[in-house]
Design a protein around this motif. Structure first.
Motif, PDB file in Angstrom:
ATOM      1  N   LYS A  34       0.808  -1.224   0.000  1.00  0.00           N
ATOM      2  CA  LYS A  34       0.000   0.000   0.000  1.00  0.00           C
ATOM      3  C   LYS A  34       0.838   1.269   0.000  1.00  0.00           C
ATOM      4  CE  LYS A  34      -4.353  -1.046   2.232  1.00  0.00           C
ATOM      5  NZ  LYS A  34      -5.126  -0.889   3.468  1.00  0.00           N
ATOM      6  N   THR A  35       2.073   1.149   0.408  1.00  0.00           N
ATOM      7  CA  THR A  35       2.948   2.322   0.404  1.00  0.00           C
ATOM      8  C   THR A  35       3.040   2.906  -1.005  1.00  0.00           C
ATOM      9  OG1 THR A  35       4.230   1.338   2.185  1.00  0.00           O
ATOM     10  CG2 THR A  35       5.283   3.114   0.970  1.00  0.00           C
ATOM     11  N   CYS A  36       3.003   2.026  -2.011  1.00  0.00           N
ATOM     12  CA  CYS A  36       3.183   2.461  -3.401  1.00  0.00           C
ATOM     13  C   CYS A  36       2.004   2.136  -4.318  1.00  0.00           C
ATOM     14  CB  CYS A  36       4.433   1.803  -3.986  1.00  0.00           C
ATOM     15  SG  CYS A  36       5.946   2.233  -3.101  1.00  0.00           S
ATOM     16  N   HIS A  37       1.227   1.112  -3.995  1.00  0.00           N
ATOM     17  CA  HIS A  37       0.171   0.614  -4.887  1.00  0.00           C
ATOM     18  C   HIS A  37      -1.201   0.705  -4.252  1.00  0.00           C
ATOM     19  CE1 HIS A  37       3.011  -1.230  -7.721  1.00  0.00           C
ATOM     20  NE2 HIS A  37       3.713  -1.599  -6.667  1.00  0.00           N
ATOM     21  N   GLN A  38      -2.210   0.891  -5.096  1.00  0.00           N
ATOM     22  CA  GLN A  38      -3.603   0.853  -4.656  1.00  0.00           C
ATOM     23  C   GLN A  38      -4.334  -0.233  -5.431  1.00  0.00           C
ATOM     24  OE1 GLN A  38      -5.676   4.632  -4.624  1.00  0.00           O
ATOM     25  NE2 GLN A  38      -3.870   5.713  -3.854  1.00  0.00           N
ATOM     26  N   ILE A  39      -5.443  -0.692  -4.847  1.00  0.00           N
ATOM     27  CA  ILE A  39      -6.288  -1.685  -5.488  1.00  0.00           C
ATOM     28  C   ILE A  39      -7.718  -1.433  -5.038  1.00  0.00           C
ATOM     29  CG2 ILE A  39      -6.079  -3.455  -3.691  1.00  0.00           C
ATOM     30  CD1 ILE A  39      -5.718  -5.495  -6.075  1.00  0.00           C
ATOM     31  N   SER A  68       9.057   2.330 -16.172  1.00  0.00           N
ATOM     32  CA  SER A  68      10.429   2.294 -16.689  1.00  0.00           C
ATOM     33  C   SER A  68      10.396   1.618 -18.057  1.00  0.00           C
ATOM     34  CB  SER A  68      11.334   1.492 -15.746  1.00  0.00           C
ATOM     35  OG  SER A  68      10.940   0.133 -15.723  1.00  0.00           O
ATOM     36  N   ALA A  69      11.368   1.927 -18.881  1.00  0.00           N
ATOM     37  CA  ALA A  69      11.474   1.259 -20.188  1.00  0.00           C
ATOM     38  C   ALA A  69      11.633  -0.242 -19.989  1.00  0.00           C
ATOM     39  CB  ALA A  69      12.654   1.830 -20.968  1.00  0.00           C
ATOM     40  N   ALA A  70      12.362  -0.638 -18.953  1.00  0.00           N
ATOM     41  CA  ALA A  70      12.578  -2.065 -18.689  1.00  0.00           C
ATOM     42  C   ALA A  70      11.258  -2.780 -18.462  1.00  0.00           C
ATOM     43  CB  ALA A  70      13.483  -2.241 -17.473  1.00  0.00           C
ATOM     44  N   ILE A  87       7.857 -11.005  -7.584  1.00  0.00           N
ATOM     45  CA  ILE A  87       7.706 -10.464  -6.235  1.00  0.00           C
ATOM     46  C   ILE A  87       8.803 -10.977  -5.301  1.00  0.00           C
ATOM     47  CG2 ILE A  87       6.130 -12.172  -5.202  1.00  0.00           C
ATOM     48  CD1 ILE A  87       5.819  -8.323  -4.974  1.00  0.00           C
ATOM     49  N   LYS A  88       9.396 -12.100  -5.646  1.00  0.00           N
ATOM     50  CA  LYS A  88      10.496 -12.650  -4.854  1.00  0.00           C
ATOM     51  C   LYS A  88      11.750 -11.779  -4.986  1.00  0.00           C
ATOM     52  CE  LYS A  88      12.469 -17.131  -3.813  1.00  0.00           C
ATOM     53  NZ  LYS A  88      12.457 -18.539  -4.177  1.00  0.00           N
ATOM     54  N   ASP A  89      11.975 -11.246  -6.192  1.00  0.00           N
ATOM     55  CA  ASP A  89      13.146 -10.400  -6.440  1.00  0.00           C
ATOM     56  C   ASP A  89      12.883  -9.559  -7.693  1.00  0.00           C
ATOM     57  OD1 ASP A  89      15.616  -9.203  -6.771  1.00  0.00           O
ATOM     58  OD2 ASP A  89      16.752 -11.074  -6.632  1.00  0.00           O
ATOM     59  N   PRO A  90      12.170  -8.440  -7.540  1.00  0.00           N
ATOM     60  CA  PRO A  90      11.773  -7.633  -8.697  1.00  0.00           C
ATOM     61  C   PRO A  90      12.924  -7.229  -9.619  1.00  0.00           C
ATOM     62  CG  PRO A  90      10.619  -6.868  -6.752  1.00  0.00           C
ATOM     63  CD  PRO A  90      11.646  -7.874  -6.292  1.00  0.00           C
ATOM     64  N   LYS A  91      14.031  -6.830  -9.061  1.00  0.00           N
ATOM     65  CA  LYS A  91      15.149  -6.351  -9.884  1.00  0.00           C
ATOM     66  C   LYS A  91      15.834  -7.482 -10.641  1.00  0.00           C
ATOM     67  CE  LYS A  91      15.956  -2.049  -7.502  1.00  0.00           C
ATOM     68  NZ  LYS A  91      15.425  -1.187  -8.523  1.00  0.00           N
ATOM     69  N   ALA A  92      15.731  -8.705 -10.154  1.00  0.00           N
ATOM     70  CA  ALA A  92      16.286  -9.851 -10.882  1.00  0.00           C
ATOM     71  C   ALA A  92      15.375 -10.228 -12.047  1.00  0.00           C
ATOM     72  CB  ALA A  92      16.466 -11.051  -9.953  1.00  0.00           C
ATOM     73  N   LYS A  93      14.059 -10.135 -11.851  1.00  0.00           N
ATOM     74  CA  LYS A  93      13.111 -10.498 -12.911  1.00  0.00           C
ATOM     75  C   LYS A  93      13.066  -9.439 -14.001  1.00  0.00           C
ATOM     76  CE  LYS A  93       9.861 -12.864 -14.908  1.00  0.00           C
ATOM     77  NZ  LYS A  93      10.243 -14.019 -15.682  1.00  0.00           N
ATOM     78  N   PRO A  95      15.392  -6.385 -14.663  1.00  0.00           N
ATOM     79  CA  PRO A  95      16.490  -5.444 -14.399  1.00  0.00           C
ATOM     80  C   PRO A  95      16.142  -4.061 -14.959  1.00  0.00           C
ATOM     81  CG  PRO A  95      17.326  -7.517 -15.280  1.00  0.00           C
ATOM     82  CD  PRO A  95      15.822  -7.550 -15.422  1.00  0.00           C
ATOM     83  N   GLY A  96      16.306  -3.049 -14.124  1.00  0.00           N
ATOM     84  CA  GLY A  96      15.978  -1.693 -14.554  1.00  0.00           C
ATOM     85  C   GLY A  96      14.596  -1.244 -14.112  1.00  0.00           C
ATOM     86  N   THR A  97      13.847  -2.101 -13.420  1.00  0.00           N
ATOM     87  CA  THR A  97      12.534  -1.694 -12.927  1.00  0.00           C
ATOM     88  C   THR A  97      12.684  -0.564 -11.916  1.00  0.00           C
ATOM     89  OG1 THR A  97      10.470  -2.440 -11.893  1.00  0.00           O
ATOM     90  CG2 THR A  97      12.483  -3.413 -11.041  1.00  0.00           C
ATOM     91  N   LYS A  98      11.670   0.286 -11.820  1.00  0.00           N
ATOM     92  CA  LYS A  98      11.678   1.367 -10.831  1.00  0.00           C
ATOM     93  C   LYS A  98      11.250   0.868  -9.453  1.00  0.00           C
ATOM     94  CE  LYS A  98       8.861   4.409 -12.622  1.00  0.00           C
ATOM     95  NZ  LYS A  98       8.149   5.621 -13.049  1.00  0.00           N
TER      96      LYS A  98
END
Length: 127
Positions: A34-39, A68-70, A87-93, A95-98
């Motif tokens: 919830k810090t960043c996302h809403q639903i 991000s472009a990524a 969700i386990k490791d966003p930057k590994a899945k 790379p370049g995600t915000k």
């Protein structure tokens, strides 16, 4: 005695299956998100995009959110296995995600989070 043990083991196994579908527990896990996302029906993009109708949606496709472009170029269509990996490791899945999140390593919490997210269609209405 053997039949008692079988019944006890069956009860434990069945309770695990029920637990895997615990949307109420997933709502608690979503508290971090919830810090960043809403639903939901009144959800708006914030630091992160709205998560309504996530499963089945193409990555980078929520109108009005600056991805991000990524993320836009990832070619991902969100399904359960892909979400679990992300969700386990966003930057590994991607790379370049915000997305600035260390990752959710607990499989049960991921199960619960997915159960919660899957309740909401693209309009934010509970199915």
């Amino acid at each position: 005695m053997r039949s008692f043990m079988f019944v006890a083991l069956l009860a434990v196994a069945c309770s695990g299956e029920v637990r895997a579908q615990d949307a109420a527990a997933g709502e608690k896990v979503f508290g971090v998100c919830k810090t960043c996302h809403q639903i939901g029906e009144n959800a708006k993009n914030g630091v992160g995009p709205v998560l309504n109708g996530l499963i089945g949606r193409k990555s980078g496709s929520v109108p009005g959110y600056s991805y991000s472009a990524a993320n836009k170029d990832s070619g991902i269509t969100w399904d359960e296995p892909t979400f679990r990996e992300y969700i386990k490791d966003p930057k590994a899945k991607i790379p370049g995600t915000k997305m600035i999140y260390a990752g959710l390593k607990d499989e049960q919490k991921t199960n619960d989070l997915l159960a919660y997210l899957k309740q909401f269609d693209a309009d934010g209405k509970k199915k």
